[in-house]
Design a protein around this motif. Structure first.
Motif, short mmCIF file in Angstrom:
data_model
loop_
_atom_site.label_atom_id
_atom_site.label_comp_id
_atom_site.label_asym_id
_atom_site.label_seq_id
_atom_site.Cartn_x
_atom_site.Cartn_y
_atom_site.Cartn_z
N ARG A 1 0.83 -1.21 0.00
CA ARG A 1 0.00 0.00 0.00
C ARG A 1 0.86 1.25 0.00
O ARG A 1 0.56 2.23 -0.69
N GLU B 1 0.92 4.08 -2.81
CA GLU B 1 0.68 5.48 -2.45
C GLU B 1 1.84 6.36 -2.90
O GLU B 1 1.62 7.45 -3.45
N ARG C 1 1.65 6.78 -6.62
CA ARG C 1 0.58 7.73 -6.97
C ARG C 1 1.03 9.16 -6.73
O ARG C 1 0.82 10.05 -7.57
N GLU D 1 -18.14 11.09 -3.41
CA GLU D 1 -18.64 10.83 -4.76
C GLU D 1 -20.11 10.46 -4.68
O GLU D 1 -20.59 10.01 -3.64
N ASP E 1 -18.51 3.39 -15.24
CA ASP E 1 -17.11 3.35 -14.81
C ASP E 1 -16.26 2.47 -15.70
O ASP E 1 -15.03 2.59 -15.71
N ASP E 2 -16.86 1.54 -16.43
CA ASP E 2 -16.11 0.60 -17.24
C ASP E 2 -16.06 0.97 -18.72
O ASP E 2 -15.05 0.71 -19.39
N GLU F 1 -9.84 5.05 -13.64
CA GLU F 1 -10.76 4.28 -12.79
C GLU F 1 -11.59 5.31 -12.01
O GLU F 1 -11.19 5.79 -10.95
N TYR F 2 -12.75 5.62 -12.52
CA TYR F 2 -13.55 6.71 -11.95
C TYR F 2 -14.08 6.39 -10.55
O TYR F 2 -14.36 7.30 -9.77
N SER F 3 -14.20 5.13 -10.22
CA SER F 3 -14.69 4.76 -8.89
C SER F 3 -13.57 4.72 -7.86
O SER F 3 -13.82 4.42 -6.69
N ASN F 4 -12.34 5.00 -8.28
CA ASN F 4 -11.21 4.88 -7.36
C ASN F 4 -10.34 6.13 -7.36
O ASN F 4 -9.13 6.06 -7.17
N LEU F 5 -10.96 7.29 -7.56
CA LEU F 5 -10.20 8.54 -7.61
C LEU F 5 -9.88 9.03 -6.20
O LEU F 5 -10.74 9.03 -5.31
N GLU F 6 -8.66 9.48 -6.00
CA GLU F 6 -8.24 10.04 -4.72
C GLU F 6 -7.77 11.49 -4.85
O GLU F 6 -8.03 12.31 -3.98
#
Length: 263
Positions: free
Chosen positions: A83, A87, A90, A113, A191-192, A250-255
């Protein structure tokens, strides 16, 4: 003299008989004790074997528990390391992205979101607003590609509508080896998959080609990656009119996202 001799032999005979009887009785006693001793020995061995087995099993179980704990601890450590590496990667990508043109892009963290239900807008809220210089219709990206458009701004936050929302229309083009690009418009999706419509020069739109913003329309600058063309569908006349695009993001995993600063 003869009587004395006979007496001697009599004593010897009696002694021999007594000795024989004693030896025989001793052997008989030993033989009689043998089954008992044999059973006792067998019982003792079984009992000791079971006792040893019990303690060995207990030790093995304790060792097994200890090893499982060590494996679990190592797995947790490995997960933490993985992790942290993700991180760090990223953050490195984010720093590299902003370092290219720090005057153009403002980094913002995703707060929440919403979307996904029928009719719901697909949006995210970030921690930068008008005080940081964010304005409506600002383009939003990540290093992998296009995210969406700022559609609402408060003092400290902004709402970003994703390109997966049908309210956001993105003029785009499909790369071609012959440098004859097909153009179309991204009109939402999920999202896909996002949908590409009004495709021109469809014969040049080959699957696995990159799809980028075209710059037409004056909102999204040219050259921002959107994704990869998966397929092109034909209409009733046999002409290609739309396709499907696999997004880079990956729109469901934006930070974290990057908002283009207004000029």
């Amino acid at each position: 003299m003869k009587q004395k001799k006979n007496a001697t032999w009599l004593v010897i005979t009696i002694a021999a008989i007594v000795a024989f009887v004693f030896i025989s009785s001793k052997q008989a006693a030993v033989e009689a004790a043998y089954p008992v001793e044999r059973m006792s020995q067998s019982f003792s061995r079984k009992v000791m074997t079971r006792i040893k087995g019990f303690f060995n099993a207990a030790e093995a179980k304790a060792e097994n528990v200890r090893l499982k704990r060590e494996v679990a601890a190592l797995a947790l450590m490995s997960g933490d390391v993985e992790r942290l590496e993700m991180e760090n990667a990223r953050l490195r990508r984010a720093l590299e992205y902003t370092a290219k043109a720090p005057e153009k892009w403002l980094a913002a963290g995703v707060l929440s979101e919403q979307g996904g239900a029928a009719g719901a807008r697909k949006t995210i809220r970030v921690d930068k607003g008008s005080l940081a210089g964010v304005k409506e219709n600002s383009v939003v990206v990540v290093p992998e590609g296009l995210v969406g458009l700022v559609t609402a701004v408060s003092l400290h936050t902004s709402e970003i509508t994703l390109i997966t929302d049908p309210s956001v229309k993105v003029s785009c083009e499909v790369e071609s080896e012959r440098d004859v690009r097909s153009r179309g418009i991204i009109v939402g999706g999920n999202d896909d998959i996002v949908v590409l419509k009004h495709l021109s020069n469809a014969a040049q739109a080959a699957p696995r080609s990159r799809v980028l913003t075209s710059g037409l329309g004056g909102i999204f600058p040219r050259g921002i990656e959107i994704g990869t063309l998966l397929e092109v569908r034909k209409d009733a006349k046999g002409l290609a009119s739309e396709g499907e695009v696999l997004p880079n993001v990956e729109y469901s995993n934006l930070e974290d996202v990057f908002i283009r600063r207004a000029k």
